[in-house]
Design an enzyme around this catalytic site. Structure first.
Site, PDB file in Angstrom:
ATOM      1  N   CYS A  93       0.761  -1.380  -0.012  1.00 33.34           N
ATOM      2  CA  CYS A  93      -0.204   0.057   0.078  1.00 33.34           C
ATOM      3  C   CYS A  93       0.863   1.378   0.102  1.00 33.34           C
ATOM      4  O   CYS A  93       0.434   2.475  -0.313  1.00 33.34           O
ATOM      5  CB  CYS A  93      -0.981   0.079   1.190  1.00 33.34           C
ATOM      6  SG  CYS A  93      -1.602  -1.675   1.534  1.00 33.34           S
TER       7      CYS A  93
ATOM      8  N   GLU B  56      -2.477   6.182  12.497  1.00 34.55           N
ATOM      9  CA  GLU B  56      -2.109   7.321  11.848  1.00 34.55           C
ATOM     10  C   GLU B  56      -2.357   8.573  12.529  1.00 34.55           C
ATOM     11  O   GLU B  56      -1.518   9.465  12.601  1.00 34.55           O
ATOM     12  CB  GLU B  56      -2.856   7.228  10.707  1.00 34.55           C
ATOM     13  CG  GLU B  56      -2.440   8.441   9.449  1.00 34.55           C
ATOM     14  CD  GLU B  56      -3.118   8.504   8.164  1.00 34.55           C
ATOM     15  OE1 GLU B  56      -2.296   9.309   7.336  1.00 34.55           O
ATOM     16  OE2 GLU B  56      -3.678   7.411   7.841  1.00 34.55           O
TER      17      GLU B  56
ATOM     18  N   HIS C 122      -9.464   1.346  -1.647  1.00 30.52           N
ATOM     19  CA  HIS C 122      -7.788   1.146  -1.725  1.00 30.52           C
ATOM     20  C   HIS C 122      -7.349   0.947  -2.744  1.00 30.52           C
ATOM     21  O   HIS C 122      -7.467  -0.395  -3.265  1.00 30.52           O
ATOM     22  CB  HIS C 122      -7.614   0.439  -0.473  1.00 30.52           C
ATOM     23  CG  HIS C 122      -6.139   0.473  -0.055  1.00 30.52           C
ATOM     24  ND1 HIS C 122      -5.118   0.943  -0.825  1.00 30.52           N
ATOM     25  CD2 HIS C 122      -5.395   0.141   1.058  1.00 30.52           C
ATOM     26  CE1 HIS C 122      -4.130   0.682  -0.246  1.00 30.52           C
ATOM     27  NE2 HIS C 122      -4.196   0.533   1.018  1.00 30.52           N
TER      28      HIS C 122
END
Length: 420
Positions: free
Chosen positions: A169, A321, A347
């Site tokens: 990712c 995050e 995604h």
């Protein structure tokens, strides 16, 4: 920048996304807060626990016949088709013509999380149904990730540094960050960079569902499936597509009359060294990557106006995050505008960082921040300003884009409004 290295600017962008097959349509839909997530149509998902994804529905390879002829289109994988299409858009916007005078100074770094999954899946089926001698001779070349930049070089004539990046990712952001560094160290004057993935296949969906990272609770309400930072988030949604950016050394860009969209000023990359899929608690690896990018950009945390978050819609990632942003930015974290592109397009794996970098550049260029949609139920662990559900008009001078990948990879890129 004070180290006397060349300044790097963005001059062109191209996009093939679930929200549109060019940058302007993609950006328009992001500002509208439009979700591209629907029930899967690439195959019958009835027997799958995951039945939703963000598919590219408007792409027509025949629109790019100048770059992909009909015979070639039948055999090259979809992720390569997306790459060539988006590259043609980006080069056109950059007004960059590659010829004998500059070909050696122009390279390409384009990442893919998996590569030619459609090619692999079809070839496995052929192997098991018809035997090894019926497997296409093009299977080997068109299943490997580096065929994206390789085809770009062959099609457009760029003979400079050329390779692929594969870091799950984080791939797209690693690719653009490495392209930035190649120009800064003087190995090229322009780079075609980004990421591409087309993984919405039976095997792709089944495999990633088994990681327990994908939502399975929104098959009947697809548009609500991706909900980054929301208390009821329960997993990411698959997407597909490609984002390509043209980076150029400033003087080279000026030499051919390029319109400068933004300046690239910082890049940071680290690893958690912790777990194959879960982030380290508190996002310590992400903290180091963000700080490294800020240091390289010679910026204090307070200079950042906007963060395009990784924001996957998983419980662990979004909380980690958020914690990392608080650690890096302190009190300024609560003044930052933060949004997740994945709330609308899912995604895109290896392409995620690239299309999100495009969104960050468009934010600087237009003075608009796209929303994080489906933010309905606040989470005490995610208590920052995620620009919920509606776009916001705001002058953004500095934008950061975050990407984190399976394997503990962390990659950060920082863009700044260009000031000659």
């Amino acid at each position: 920048m004070s180290d006397n290295k060349p300044r790097v600017v963005v001059t062109g962008m191209g996009a093939i996304t679930p929200l549109g097959t060019n940058v302007e349509k993609y950006w328009e839909c992001l500002l509208e807060g439009r979700s591209a997530i629907r029930r899967i149509t690439r195959f019958d998902p009835t027997n799958f626990a995951v039945q939703i994804a963000a598919e590219v529905s408007e792409f027509k390879v025949e629109d790019y016949a100048e770059y992909i002829d009909k015979k070639e289109a039948r055999r090259i994988d979809l992720f390569i088709q997306y790459t060539l299409a988006a590259t043609s858009q980006a080069l056109k916007q950059a007004n960059l013509k590659i010829d004998e005078s500059n070909a050696d100074d122009i390279g390409s770094v384009i990442g893919s999380g998996i590569g030619g999954l459609h090619t692999m899946e079809e070839s496995f089926r052929t192997l098991f149904d018809k035997g090894p001698m019926r497997v296409s001779p093009f299977t080997g070349p068109y299943m490997i990730p580096n065929m994206a930049p390789g085809h770009v070089a062959i099609t457009f004539g760029a003979r400079g540094p050329n390779f692929s990046v594969a870091s799950a990712c984080a791939t797209g952001t690693h690719a653009v960050g490495e392209a930035f560094e190649i120009i800064r160290r003087g190995d090229a004057r322009a780079m075609i960079t980004g990421g591409s993935d087309a993984n919405i296949t039976q095997f792709g969906v089944a495999a990633f569902h088994r990681t327990q990272a994908m939502t399975t609770t929104h098959n009947d309400s697809p548009e609500a499936g991706s909900r980054p930072f929301d208390a009821k988030r329960d997993g990411f949604v698959f997407g597909e597509g490609c984002g390509i950016l043209v980076f150029e050394e400033l003087e080279f860009a000026k030499s051919h009359g390029a319109n400068i969209l933004a300046e690239v000023v910082g890049y940071g990359a680290t690893d958690d060294a912790y777990h194959i899929s879960a982030p380290v608690e508190g996002g310590a690896g992400a903290v180091k990557a963000m700080r490294r990018a800020l240091q390289k950009a010679e910026l204090k945390p307070e200079a950042v106006d906007y963060i395009n978050a990784h924001g996957t819609s998983t419980q662990l990632n979004d909380a980690a995050e958020t914690a990392a942003i608080k650690t890096v930015f302190g009190d300024h974290a609560y003044k930052l505008a933060i949004s997740s592109t994945k709330s609308m397009i899912g995604h895109l794996l290896g392409a995620a960082g690239a299309v999100e970098a495009i969104a960050a550049v468009k934010t600087i260029e237009t003075g608009w921040i796209h929303p994080t949609i489906n933010y309905d139920f606040p989470d005490p662990a995610c208590d920052l300003d995620y620009v919920p559900n509606k776009p916001r008009q705001q002058n953004v001078r500095v934008a950061m884009s975050n990407s984190f990948g399976f394997g503990g990879h962390n990659a950060i890129i920082i863009f700044k409004k260009y000031e000659g």
